[in-house]
Enzyme design. Structure first.
Site, mmCIF file in Angstrom:
data_model
loop_
_atom_site.group_PDB
_atom_site.id
_atom_site.type_symbol
_atom_site.label_atom_id
_atom_site.label_comp_id
_atom_site.label_asym_id
_atom_site.label_seq_id
_atom_site.Cartn_x
_atom_site.Cartn_y
_atom_site.Cartn_z
ATOM 1 N N ASP A 37 0.856 -1.179 0.000
ATOM 2 C CA ASP A 37 0.000 0.000 0.000
ATOM 3 C C ASP A 37 0.898 1.237 0.000
ATOM 4 O OD1 ASP A 37 -2.362 1.418 -0.049
ATOM 5 O OD2 ASP A 37 -3.198 0.520 1.745
ATOM 6 N N GLU A 55 -0.211 4.718 1.688
ATOM 7 C CA GLU A 55 -0.424 5.774 2.675
ATOM 8 C C GLU A 55 0.521 5.674 3.867
ATOM 9 O OE1 GLU A 55 -4.396 5.326 0.550
ATOM 10 O OE2 GLU A 55 -2.876 3.973 1.370
ATOM 11 N N HIS A 105 -8.050 5.116 6.897
ATOM 12 C CA HIS A 105 -9.307 4.784 6.235
ATOM 13 C C HIS A 105 -9.372 3.255 6.132
ATOM 14 C CE1 HIS A 105 -6.426 4.627 2.919
ATOM 15 N NE2 HIS A 105 -7.288 3.852 2.272
#
Length: 281
Positions: free
Chosen positions: A8, A10, A123
């Protein structure tokens, strides 16, 4: 020994705002140049994990691009020692490749679950998922993906990301999972970062240590049948999600389904997200 890296963005050191992690074709306004250097930071951390895995005896490494759009890693920038899975709408989503005889999973660039204070860009899958629970336990992407890995008997041995992502992952999976904290949130869109070169060194060391611990780390297997409760941002999203068989409304903006195993868990999750994405926002 075959290793799958779910990559990922973030949770990458140096990344703190949404504009840095939004691919140009998915941006609502012209994307800043920061995305280009942020994706370089992302691939450098992935390469560090590959390096560490190889040093600890991995014979094959598969990297699954798991960030928005799932084509953020430029193939030519990735270590030639690894295979790359890219592209969206793939089996098992962020865990694509887990059914290919994998022995260990690593998470890089991971972030905390939705609603986490001081979780950098926190999130769960989308900005309109408010909460996800396995029974009474709140989870983020780390939990969904660990459950898929657990279905195939594969442990998550290392997670790299911001402080809250690492702490939440270890809280769910156990402290034996190696955690590499590369930044500390001072808000949702601000952080205190480790220098990228130091972050990469720590990730390489963490990946190697994770593989050394592999046999001591149990695959994550929640108790099935498992109630999965999802809270979305509005009632219309739930209306649409209820088109997925086996779902029921359990609140104004919440729905639930009962997962029979890890594959059922992620497949119905993907269907719910696809259906609910059609709501007005």
């Amino acid at each position: 020994m075959r290793v799958l890296i779910s990559a990922d963005m973030e949770g990458t050191a140096g990344v703190a705002i949404w504009e840095q992690v939004t691919p140009p074709d998915l941006a609502r306004r012209p994307a800043p140049a920061e995305y280009e250097w942020a994706r370089t930071l992302m691939v450098n951390e992935v390469n560090a994990a590959i390096q560490g895995a190889r040093a600890a005896g991995a014979t094959e490494v598969i990297v699954n691009d798991s960030h928005d759009g799932m084509r953020n890693l430029r193939p030519g920038d990735l270590s030639p020692d690894a295979w790359l899975i890219s592209g969206n709408r793939k089996p098992f989503g962020m865990m694509c490749g887990i059914d290919q005889g994998i022995d260990a999973v690593m998470f890089t660039g991971y972030h905390a679950r939705a609603g986490t204070p001081n979780g950098v860009l926190a999130h769960t899958w989308t900005l309109w998922v408010r909460d996800v629970r396995f029974g009474d336990t709140p989870v983020g992407e780390y939990g969904l993906n660990a459950a898929v890995a657990g279905h195939f008997g594969v442990p998550v041995v290392m997670v790299a990301g911001d402080e809250m992502a690492v702490r939440q992952t270890q809280e769910l999976l156990g402290d034996e999972v190696v955690g590499v904290i590369v930044k500390y949130g001072v808000g949702t869109t601000s952080a205190r970062h480790m220098h990228p070169s130091r972050a990469c060194q720590a990730i390489a060391e963490g990946a190697a240590e994770g593989l050394r611990r592999k046999d001591r780390i149990r695959p994550y297997t929640p108790n099935y049948p498992l109630p999965v409760t999802i809270t979305l941002d509005n009632a219309e999203a739930v209306d649409l999600a209820l088109l997925v068989p086996g779902t029921e409304r359990v609140g104004d903006t919440s729905l639930q389904y009962i997962a029979e195993d890890g594959v059922d868990l992620i497949r119905r999750w993907q269907l719910i997200i696809a259906a609910a994405s059609g709501a007005a926002r």
